[in-house]
Design a protein around this motif. Structure first.
Motif, PDB file in Angstrom:
ATOM      1  N   ILE A 117      -2.335  -3.714  -9.550  1.00  0.00           N
ATOM      2  CA  ILE A 117      -3.108  -4.716  -8.819  1.00  0.00           C
ATOM      3  C   ILE A 117      -4.121  -5.322  -9.779  1.00  0.00           C
ATOM      4  N   GLY A 118      -4.286  -6.637  -9.773  1.00  0.00           N
ATOM      5  CA  GLY A 118      -5.278  -7.272 -10.634  1.00  0.00           C
ATOM      6  C   GLY A 118      -4.865  -8.665 -11.036  1.00  0.00           C
ATOM      7  N   SER A 119      -5.438  -9.133 -12.150  1.00  0.00           N
ATOM      8  CA  SER A 119      -5.118 -10.462 -12.655  1.00  0.00           C
ATOM      9  C   SER A 119      -3.948 -10.366 -13.616  1.00  0.00           C
ATOM     10  N   GLU A 120      -3.516 -11.516 -14.115  1.00  0.00           N
ATOM     11  CA  GLU A 120      -2.371 -11.524 -15.023  1.00  0.00           C
ATOM     12  C   GLU A 120      -2.652 -10.779 -16.319  1.00  0.00           C
ATOM     13  N   ASP A 121      -3.923 -10.810 -16.777  1.00  0.00           N
ATOM     14  CA  ASP A 121      -4.225 -10.174 -18.058  1.00  0.00           C
ATOM     15  C   ASP A 121      -5.118  -8.943 -17.931  1.00  0.00           C
TER      16      ASP A 121
END
Length: 415
Positions: A330-334
């Motif tokens: 889970i999170g952002s692309e980077d």
């Protein structure tokens, strides 16, 4: 002749490395082939630094009369205790001076034992010729302090090594060093992901389970604990004491969780979130309660030690819950986090927070109590309460202190 032998050795190292041979297998096979090609090896030592929270380096030992190569791991604490010995070693000399090799022919009287005590020991063991080599890695492939493979090559042959032997060893070593580095990097990657993500999560990440938003729905026991009065402690002790305190209590609690097949997901200041999964809810409840009892014993022993040393001490609060969670990336692309989410996660944090107001060290959710059937006789209700941010009030439970005191584990008498 030299070129052919070097080519054959390098081809073997490349094939063994690609096949996944371990460091000890690589060193053993390399040394045996040198002996087959006429190099009179007696003893070989190779050392490579590592990137590990506890370990400093790995050393590999080969001896002609032994049937296998052995590996030794050096803890950082041991390395500090033996620092004087290290500073007087040929390996340290090469690394500090930037030299590529150091050769001493003992049979010719070349044995600087005052500078390098180990050489006097080798001479007394019958070694006649000694070669130490530092094989450096370029900056782009250096990881932490792992910037070289240092090795020593000794013989007890009456004539020592000749120049052909030296050439074969020095020209073949870069292939061995690169193969060992490759295996070591894999080991480092496994260690780091398991250390920072947890054992199961780390294995999943290395196995390719890294796509954002891909999660697994599963039932798990949720553990949330924190330290009693931690804010007060940090306000009243020297800042230098805070990190050692956190580490002491984390050692006691985390080792208890791991001993019962739990997995720590997050450290949040003095808080620890963990899960128990991979089995039926009843078994998971038993494991987590046994982990709680073990953590209590370890923290009690820790407090006894810290009190004797005049150090600040405390206890811990614990909330346990069981329910469905989503487990994955889970999170952002980077910037991803491998974690668990779901209502059960929020609930267990709220339950742990109730320990203070209810004056209990351990609180269990009604869902947990309903799943821990084999432990039912050891659980007592503390009443029904509304939890902050949770829609419906629920009954909370704790461990019966008299029942706990009479057993060796939270559910020992029911199994």
């Amino acid at each position: 002749m030299e070129d052919r032998l070097i080519l054959e050795i390098s081809e073997w190292v490349a094939e063994a490395g690609l096949a996944g041979a371990s460091e000890t297998e690589l060193v053993d096979g390399f040394c045996r082939r040198l002996v087959e090609y006429g190099v009179p090896l007696t003893r070989v030592v190779a050392l490579i630094d590592t990137l590990h929270p506890v370990l400093e380096a790995r050393t590999f030992h080969w001896h002609r009369m032994k049937n296998e190569t052995t590996a030794s791991e050096y803890a950082r604490s041991v390395a500090r205790e033996n620092e004087d010995k290290w500073l007087k070693s040929p390996f340290h000399y090469l690394m500090e001076s930037g030299g590529k090799s150091l050769r001493c022919r003992f049979i010719d009287g070349d044995c600087p034992s005052d500078r390098f005590p180990v050489m006097g020991e080798l001479r007394d063991e019958g070694i006649t010729d000694y070669l130490a080599v530092s094989t450096m890695f370029g900056k782009p492939i250096t990881i932490g302090m792992m910037d070289s493979l240092v090795s020593s090559w000794s013989t007890d042959g009456p004539d020592g090594f000749d120049e052909t032997h030296i050439t074969i060893m020095e020209r073949s070593l870069p292939f061995l060093a690169l193969a060992i580095r490759d295996v070591s990097v894999g080991r480092i990657a496994e260690t780091l992901v398991e250390t920072y993500l947890g054992r199961d999560a780390g294995r999943r990440v290395l196995g390719g389970y890294i796509e954002r938003g891909v999660t697994e729905r599963m039932s798990a026991v949720l553990w949330f604990s924190d330290l009693q009065g931690f804010t007060r402690i940090t306000d009243t002790v020297d800042p230098e004491q805070v990190i050692p305190l956190l580490n002491d209590y984390a050692d006691a609690i985390v080792s208890s969780i791991h001993d019962h097949q739990g997995q720590v997901m997050k450290f949040m200041g003095d808080g620890i979130m963990a899960i128990f999964s991979g089995a039926g809810d009843g078994e998971l409840c038993n494991r987590s309660l046994d982990a709680a009892e073990e953590a209590r014993r370890r923290v009690a022993a820790l407090n006894k030690r810290r009190k004797a040393e005049g150090l600040p001490w405390t206890r811990f609060y614990l909330g346990l819950n069981v329910g469905e969670v989503f487990y994955g990336n889970i999170g952002s692309e980077d910037r991803l986090d491998f974690t668990v989410i779901g209502p059960a996660v929020n609930e267990v944090a709220r339950i742990a927070a109730m320990c203070r107001s209810l004056d209990q060290d351990v609180l269990l959710s009604s869902a947990f109590a309903g799943s821990a059937e084999t432990c039912a006789a050891r659980l007592v209700s503390v009443g029904r309460y509304a939890l902050r941010g949770v829609g419906r009030p629920q009954e909370l439970f704790t461990l019966d202190p008299e029942a706990v005191a009479g057993g060796t584990g939270a559910c020992a008498l029911q199994r």
